[in-house]
Design a protein around this motif. Sequence first.
Motif, PDB file in Angstrom:
ATOM      1  N   SER A  33       0.827  -1.205   0.000  1.00 46.27           N
ATOM      2  CA  SER A  33       0.000   0.000   0.000  1.00 46.27           C
ATOM      3  C   SER A  33       0.859   1.252   0.000  1.00 46.27           C
ATOM      4  O   SER A  33       2.049   1.220   0.346  1.00 46.27           O
ATOM      5  N   LEU A  34       0.227   2.392  -0.387  1.00 42.63           N
ATOM      6  CA  LEU A  34       0.927   3.659  -0.315  1.00 42.63           C
ATOM      7  C   LEU A  34       1.375   3.966   1.106  1.00 42.63           C
ATOM      8  O   LEU A  34       2.475   4.483   1.339  1.00 42.63           O
ATOM      9  N   ARG A  35       0.516   3.637   2.052  1.00 44.87           N
ATOM     10  CA  ARG A  35       0.839   3.898   3.446  1.00 44.87           C
ATOM     11  C   ARG A  35       2.115   3.163   3.851  1.00 44.87           C
ATOM     12  O   ARG A  35       2.959   3.715   4.575  1.00 44.87           O
ATOM     13  N   THR A  36       2.268   1.929   3.369  1.00 45.95           N
ATOM     14  CA  THR A  36       3.470   1.149   3.687  1.00 45.95           C
ATOM     15  C   THR A  36       4.705   1.795   3.079  1.00 45.95           C
ATOM     16  O   THR A  36       5.764   1.868   3.722  1.00 45.95           O
ATOM     17  N   VAL A  37       4.591   2.289   1.848  1.00 47.59           N
ATOM     18  CA  VAL A  37       5.725   2.955   1.208  1.00 47.59           C
ATOM     19  C   VAL A  37       6.124   4.191   1.999  1.00 47.59           C
ATOM     20  O   VAL A  37       7.314   4.409   2.285  1.00 47.59           O
ATOM     21  N   TYR A  38       5.149   5.021   2.371  1.00 46.48           N
ATOM     22  CA  TYR A  38       5.460   6.231   3.139  1.00 46.48           C
ATOM     23  C   TYR A  38       6.157   5.876   4.454  1.00 46.48           C
ATOM     24  O   TYR A  38       7.122   6.539   4.873  1.00 46.48           O
ATOM     25  N   ARG A  39       5.646   4.836   5.113  1.00 42.87           N
ATOM     26  CA  ARG A  39       6.225   4.442   6.402  1.00 42.87           C
ATOM     27  C   ARG A  39       7.657   3.919   6.221  1.00 42.87           C
ATOM     28  O   ARG A  39       8.565   4.268   6.981  1.00 42.87           O
ATOM     29  N   ASP A  40       7.862   3.081   5.178  1.00 44.69           N
ATOM     30  CA  ASP A  40       9.197   2.515   4.949  1.00 44.69           C
ATOM     31  C   ASP A  40      10.202   3.596   4.583  1.00 44.69           C
ATOM     32  O   ASP A  40      11.353   3.580   5.056  1.00 44.69           O
ATOM     33  N   VAL A  41       9.804   4.528   3.729  1.00 43.30           N
ATOM     34  CA  VAL A  41      10.710   5.612   3.345  1.00 43.30           C
ATOM     35  C   VAL A  41      11.082   6.446   4.566  1.00 43.30           C
ATOM     36  O   VAL A  41      12.256   6.800   4.768  1.00 43.30           O
ATOM     37  N   ALA A  42      10.092   6.751   5.395  1.00 40.75           N
ATOM     38  CA  ALA A  42      10.361   7.548   6.600  1.00 40.75           C
ATOM     39  C   ALA A  42      11.323   6.812   7.529  1.00 40.75           C
ATOM     40  O   ALA A  42      12.238   7.416   8.103  1.00 40.75           O
ATOM     41  N   ASP A  43      11.135   5.499   7.686  1.00 38.01           N
ATOM     42  CA  ASP A  43      12.023   4.706   8.547  1.00 38.01           C
ATOM     43  C   ASP A  43      13.446   4.692   7.998  1.00 38.01           C
ATOM     44  O   ASP A  43      14.422   4.804   8.760  1.00 38.01           O
ATOM     45  N   LEU A  44      13.586   4.550   6.670  1.00 38.39           N
ATOM     46  CA  LEU A  44      14.913   4.546   6.066  1.00 38.39           C
ATOM     47  C   LEU A  44      15.585   5.904   6.226  1.00 38.39           C
ATOM     48  O   LEU A  44      16.788   5.982   6.512  1.00 38.39           O
ATOM     49  N   GLN A  45      14.828   6.977   6.050  1.00 33.99           N
ATOM     50  CA  GLN A  45      15.397   8.316   6.225  1.00 33.99           C
ATOM     51  C   GLN A  45      15.877   8.522   7.659  1.00 33.99           C
ATOM     52  O   GLN A  45      16.952   9.083   7.880  1.00 33.99           O
ATOM     53  N   ARG A  46      15.091   8.048   8.621  1.00 31.96           N
ATOM     54  CA  ARG A  46      15.494   8.193  10.029  1.00 31.96           C
ATOM     55  C   ARG A  46      16.737   7.376  10.347  1.00 31.96           C
ATOM     56  O   ARG A  46      17.513   7.742  11.237  1.00 31.96           O
ATOM     57  N   SER A  47      16.934   6.281   9.629  1.00 31.29           N
ATOM     58  CA  SER A  47      18.102   5.428   9.886  1.00 31.29           C
ATOM     59  C   SER A  47      19.347   5.909   9.144  1.00 31.29           C
ATOM     60  O   SER A  47      20.414   5.303   9.258  1.00 31.29           O
ATOM     61  N   GLY A  48      19.212   7.004   8.376  1.00 32.73           N
ATOM     62  CA  GLY A  48      20.379   7.594   7.726  1.00 32.73           C
ATOM     63  C   GLY A  48      20.504   7.359   6.239  1.00 32.73           C
ATOM     64  O   GLY A  48      21.462   7.835   5.616  1.00 32.73           O
ATOM     65  N   VAL A  49      19.569   6.612   5.634  1.00 32.39           N
ATOM     66  CA  VAL A  49      19.624   6.403   4.181  1.00 32.39           C
ATOM     67  C   VAL A  49      19.270   7.724   3.503  1.00 32.39           C
ATOM     68  O   VAL A  49      18.221   8.317   3.789  1.00 32.39           O
TER      69      VAL A  49
END
Length: 228
Positions: A33-49
């Motif tokens: 889902s779009l919601r999953t993409v938004y959540r995954d991108v946000a998590d990756l950004q927070r982890s430094g990607v």
Amino acid sequence: MRRADRLFLLIHALRGRRNAITAQRLAETLEVSLRTVYRDVADLQRSGVPIEGEAGVGYLLRKGSDIPPLMFTPDELEALVVGSRFVRAFGGERLGRGATTALLKIEAVLPPELRASSERSRIFAPEVERLETSGIIDALHDAVTARQVLRIDYRDESGRGSAREVEPLCLAFWGGSWTLGAWCRLRSDFRSFRPDRIVEYSGTGEIFADERSRGLQAYLDAMGVSPA
């Protein structure tokens, strides 16, 4: 799909792109889902990607960024660990050092749980008593790579000696001994020589041509084997 695999695929989808890719396209590619993409991108950004962009615009990796494409399963990682141990024990010293440093580089970017998993393998190879310490495997490897004609003093299994000029094509390990696959100029045919029966060897200074009729593939076909 495991979340770790999904995150890896998301980064892979962004790698090397010049233009941003929309969240909708990512969702369709990953079948989430779009919601999953938004959540995954946000998590990756927070982890430094270094992902740039935002919802409704699209995402891309920051220019000049490179993310190592490493996301191993425990079985894949153990295969790498075991493989490096066998190369250290049975290969030449140069390949042994290469296997050691390659594994160190891999482990340096692994998450802690996989790094711990790599240390738990109970499949070992006799690293302490290396089976090849003379340096001949490294020398033959160099000759194969450089396509350098070798002059060898060889002893067969009965101890009979012969002088040969050979065009070295490959090295193969048969679970107990190495063999050098080569075109033998004395016999005008393919032959396999055991390095531990080579009494002396030297380069002639000649570089042999890569001819199909007596090259590597022709040797493998003659031996009835396929490269792994």
